[in-house]
Design an enzyme around this catalytic site. Structure first.
Site, PDB file in Angstrom:
ATOM      1  N   LEU A   9      24.025   3.429 -21.556  1.00  0.00           N
ATOM      2  CA  LEU A   9      24.297   4.692 -20.888  1.00  0.00           C
ATOM      3  C   LEU A   9      22.851   5.262 -20.403  1.00  0.00           C
ATOM      4  O   LEU A   9      21.890   5.516 -21.071  1.00  0.00           O
ATOM      5  CB  LEU A   9      24.502   5.573 -22.249  1.00  0.00           C
ATOM      6  CG  LEU A   9      25.974   5.305 -23.018  1.00  0.00           C
ATOM      7  CD1 LEU A   9      26.028   6.417 -23.801  1.00  0.00           C
ATOM      8  CD2 LEU A   9      26.971   4.865 -22.068  1.00  0.00           C
ATOM      9  N   ARG A  16      14.517  17.704 -18.617  1.00  0.00           N
ATOM     10  CA  ARG A  16      13.211  17.901 -19.346  1.00  0.00           C
ATOM     11  C   ARG A  16      11.982  17.053 -19.154  1.00  0.00           C
ATOM     12  O   ARG A  16      10.983  17.350 -19.326  1.00  0.00           O
ATOM     13  CB  ARG A  16      13.697  17.924 -20.863  1.00  0.00           C
ATOM     14  CG  ARG A  16      14.490  19.083 -21.463  1.00  0.00           C
ATOM     15  CD  ARG A  16      14.515  18.857 -22.893  1.00  0.00           C
ATOM     16  NE  ARG A  16      15.936  18.086 -23.067  1.00  0.00           N
ATOM     17  CZ  ARG A  16      16.128  17.633 -24.160  1.00  0.00           C
ATOM     18  NH1 ARG A  16      15.389  18.120 -25.414  1.00  0.00           N
ATOM     19  NH2 ARG A  16      17.214  16.604 -24.592  1.00  0.00           N
ATOM     20  N   LYS A  23      15.310   9.566 -14.780  1.00  0.00           N
ATOM     21  CA  LYS A  23      14.859   9.483 -16.199  1.00  0.00           C
ATOM     22  C   LYS A  23      14.499   8.047 -16.829  1.00  0.00           C
ATOM     23  O   LYS A  23      13.503   7.656 -17.084  1.00  0.00           O
ATOM     24  CB  LYS A  23      15.764  10.225 -16.953  1.00  0.00           C
ATOM     25  CG  LYS A  23      15.444  10.112 -18.473  1.00  0.00           C
ATOM     26  CD  LYS A  23      16.468  10.735 -19.366  1.00  0.00           C
ATOM     27  CE  LYS A  23      16.179  10.537 -20.918  1.00  0.00           C
ATOM     28  NZ  LYS A  23      17.168  11.173 -21.856  1.00  0.00           N
ATOM     29  N   GLN A  73      28.839   7.425 -13.047  1.00  0.00           N
ATOM     30  CA  GLN A  73      29.436   8.445 -13.713  1.00  0.00           C
ATOM     31  C   GLN A  73      29.031   9.514 -12.649  1.00  0.00           C
ATOM     32  O   GLN A  73      27.965  10.161 -12.518  1.00  0.00           O
ATOM     33  CB  GLN A  73      28.956   8.593 -15.069  1.00  0.00           C
ATOM     34  CG  GLN A  73      29.379   9.940 -15.856  1.00  0.00           C
ATOM     35  CD  GLN A  73      28.951  10.245 -17.098  1.00  0.00           C
ATOM     36  OE1 GLN A  73      27.809   9.718 -17.411  1.00  0.00           O
ATOM     37  NE2 GLN A  73      29.558  10.923 -18.102  1.00  0.00           N
ATOM     38  N   LYS A 351     -10.542 -11.122  -0.806  1.00  0.00           N
ATOM     39  CA  LYS A 351      -9.291 -10.836  -0.174  1.00  0.00           C
ATOM     40  C   LYS A 351      -8.525 -11.990   0.519  1.00  0.00           C
ATOM     41  O   LYS A 351      -9.233 -12.640   1.604  1.00  0.00           O
ATOM     42  CB  LYS A 351      -9.314  -9.529   0.643  1.00  0.00           C
ATOM     43  CG  LYS A 351      -7.827  -9.365   1.559  1.00  0.00           C
ATOM     44  CD  LYS A 351      -7.827  -9.764   2.972  1.00  0.00           C
ATOM     45  CE  LYS A 351      -6.250  -9.210   3.429  1.00  0.00           C
ATOM     46  NZ  LYS A 351      -6.407  -9.697   4.921  1.00  0.00           N
ATOM     47  N   ASN A 377     -23.155 -21.241  -0.830  1.00  0.00           N
ATOM     48  CA  ASN A 377     -23.717 -19.985  -1.371  1.00  0.00           C
ATOM     49  C   ASN A 377     -23.624 -18.823  -0.275  1.00  0.00           C
ATOM     50  O   ASN A 377     -24.263 -19.163   0.966  1.00  0.00           O
ATOM     51  CB  ASN A 377     -25.380 -20.230  -1.759  1.00  0.00           C
ATOM     52  CG  ASN A 377     -25.966 -19.010  -2.253  1.00  0.00           C
ATOM     53  OD1 ASN A 377     -25.821 -18.847  -3.440  1.00  0.00           O
ATOM     54  ND2 ASN A 377     -26.591 -18.257  -1.246  1.00  0.00           N
ATOM     55  N   ARG A 440     -29.632 -13.897  16.170  1.00  0.00           N
ATOM     56  CA  ARG A 440     -30.417 -12.318  16.008  1.00  0.00           C
ATOM     57  C   ARG A 440     -31.253 -12.229  17.227  1.00  0.00           C
ATOM     58  O   ARG A 440     -31.769 -13.274  17.616  1.00  0.00           O
ATOM     59  CB  ARG A 440     -31.108 -12.282  14.736  1.00  0.00           C
ATOM     60  CG  ARG A 440     -32.112 -13.313  14.328  1.00  0.00           C
ATOM     61  CD  ARG A 440     -32.607 -13.197  12.806  1.00  0.00           C
ATOM     62  NE  ARG A 440     -33.431 -14.206  12.538  1.00  0.00           N
ATOM     63  CZ  ARG A 440     -33.648 -14.710  11.528  1.00  0.00           C
ATOM     64  NH1 ARG A 440     -32.868 -14.545  10.359  1.00  0.00           N
ATOM     65  NH2 ARG A 440     -34.865 -15.489  11.293  1.00  0.00           N
TER      66      ARG A 440
END
Length: 459
Positions: A9, A16, A23, A73, A351, A377, A440
């Protein structure tokens, strides 16, 4: 053994709970309460299960629709009316039907098995699962006759002073002879203050027919807790948490502080693993022997290998091998695979990445959409630049490579086997095997220029 069926059921909206969530879908230790009910009642080897739902039927179907028939129901007109909704599926069946509430997630499979066995042994047409309540106020009292058969159920508001002294209560779970159940339901009336059809009225109908009605007393009142509000939900969470933790402790798992450790029901932990306080372990997670988790670590749907240590970190939907060290404050996101003896250090995010055996990403790096070979590394501050605003691209770092600090690897790019990337480089082209790549700007020193800047600031 007779055929066995179940009606769950689950049509109550649960006002509430004061929640927009249906529920019976409120989670208890990570699993909707109705799913707990279904999992436990399946222990009795059922022929079929029918779940009666109301509002939110589609959501319920997402969780249990593959294991239970669902009937709707449309109007909530009482528990008897709810069971009638299963009539088309069950009324012609021979055997025993258990009726359970979808908001009682703590009843154990063993209790259901004992209830069925008692019902079938006594030859009863109906058997009520009862319990001794420390405070029975508000519960329906189970009144027995001299032969210990259930004579009637008296609601609290209708009970006499003598009946109020009875502490055996109706839990709302029943076993019925299936044919007798649906025959009696035809005679249940809604002539009451609520205008509803109540399932307990079936008990009175069967007694008037001189049918045997029995009661099976469960020794653990806590099992029968029905969840009608957030207070009861929290109580159920605490009871199930304790039950799960005790099971792992008895199986040889070291849980340092069970009161502050949350392990969901599908988690598998081998003996001699250690779980520190503040850890939350969820989903289909497996933790192998001698692993050490926490403190303050969240694991979801992961495999954790032997002797692996994960501290103050978050990992989800990933495979983490043996003798791996993770954290503190690392984040392993879904679809990652961490090889044996690897290291994921503090403030590192991984990720959708494969990190092979003995490779290290020790601190302050983001490695996403990458395949990192063995014995690599990765220096502090390294980023695999995997996203161009529309598509994700793969970074490949081959075995034995060394990535200097503060390097940007602009995917798609491959760093060849045994190669070095100089600190501070931004790599946009493939690096051949056994090479040193420096990408760089050349440093220029202008001597005395700092004084000019300071003087200019004074003016």
């Amino acid at each position: 053994m007779t055929n066995r069926y179940a009606v769950i059921l689950a049509a109550g909206q649960g006002t509430r709970m004061k929640s927009k969530l249906y529920k019976v879908l409120h989670p208890v230790m990570g699993r909707p309460m109705v799913q707990h009910v279904l999992e436990q009642v399946k222990a009795v080897n059922l022929e079929s299960v029918v779940t009666v739902v109301g509002f939110g039927a589609d959501k319920v179907a997402e969780y249990i629709g593959h294991e239970s028939e669902l009937v709707v129901q449309e109007e909530q007109l009482g528990t008897g009316h709810a069971v009638i909704q299963a009539k088309e599926r069950l009324r012609d069946k021979e055997g025993t039907t258990i009726v359970v509430c979808g908001d009682t997630p703590l009843i154990k499979g063993e209790t259901y098995m004992e209830l069925f066995a008692h019902h079938e042994r006594t030859g009863a047409k109906a058997t009520i699962l009862t319990a001794k309540a420390p405070n029975p106020s508000g519960y329906g009292r189970v009144i027995r006759n001299e032969d210990n058969e259930v004579e009637r159920i008296v609601e609290h508001k209708d009970a006499s002073e003598q009946e109020l002294m009875v502490d055996e209560i109706n839990t709302g779970t029943y076993c019925f002879d299936n044919q007798a159940l649906f025959a009696a339901l035809e005679h249940v009336s809604n002539d009451n203050a609520q205008g509803e059809y109540y399932l307990p009225d079936v008990i009175e109908i069967l007694r008037k027919q001189s049918d045997v009605v029995s009661g099976f007393l469960t020794p653990d009142f806590e099992e029968t807790l029905g969840i009608n509000d957030r207070v009861a939900l929290a109580q159920a969470e605490g009871i199930l948490k304790q039950r799960i933790n005790e099971k792992h402790l008895r199986n040889g798992v070291g849980i340092i502080d069970p009161s502050h450790t949350y392990i969901h029901p599908d988690v598998v932990i081998e003996p001699d693993a250690i779980i520190h306080p503040g850890s939350v372990i969820k989903g289909n997670t497996t933790i192998k022997s001698d692993a050490e988790i926490g403190p303050f670590t969240e694991i979801t749907n992961c495999y954790i290998g032997e002797n692996t240590v994960i501290k103050q970190s978050v990992a989800s939907d990933s495979h983490i091998g043996d003798r791996v060290k993770v954290g503190p404050f690392a984040h392993i996101r879904p679809e990652s695979s961490i090889g044996d003896e690897a290291k994921i250090g503090n403030f590192v995010e991984i990720k959708k990445t494969t990190l092979e055996n003995s490779s290290k990403v020790s601190h302050l790096s983001y490695i996403g959409d990458a395949h990192v070979g063995s014995n690599v590394n990765v220096g502090c501050g390294t980023i695999t630049v995997n996203y161009d605003g529309k598509n994700k691209f793969l970074t490949t770092i081959e075995d034995d490579a060394f990535i200097g600090c503060n390097s940007n690897l602009i995917a798609p790019v491959t760093i060849g086997k045994g190669s070095y990337v100089a600190a501070g480089s931004t790599i946009t082209k493939n690096v051949p095997e056994d090479s040193l790549s420096v990408a760089r700007a050349r440093q220029t020193n202008k001597e005395g220029y700092a004084s000019k800047i300071k003087n200019r600031q004074k003016d």
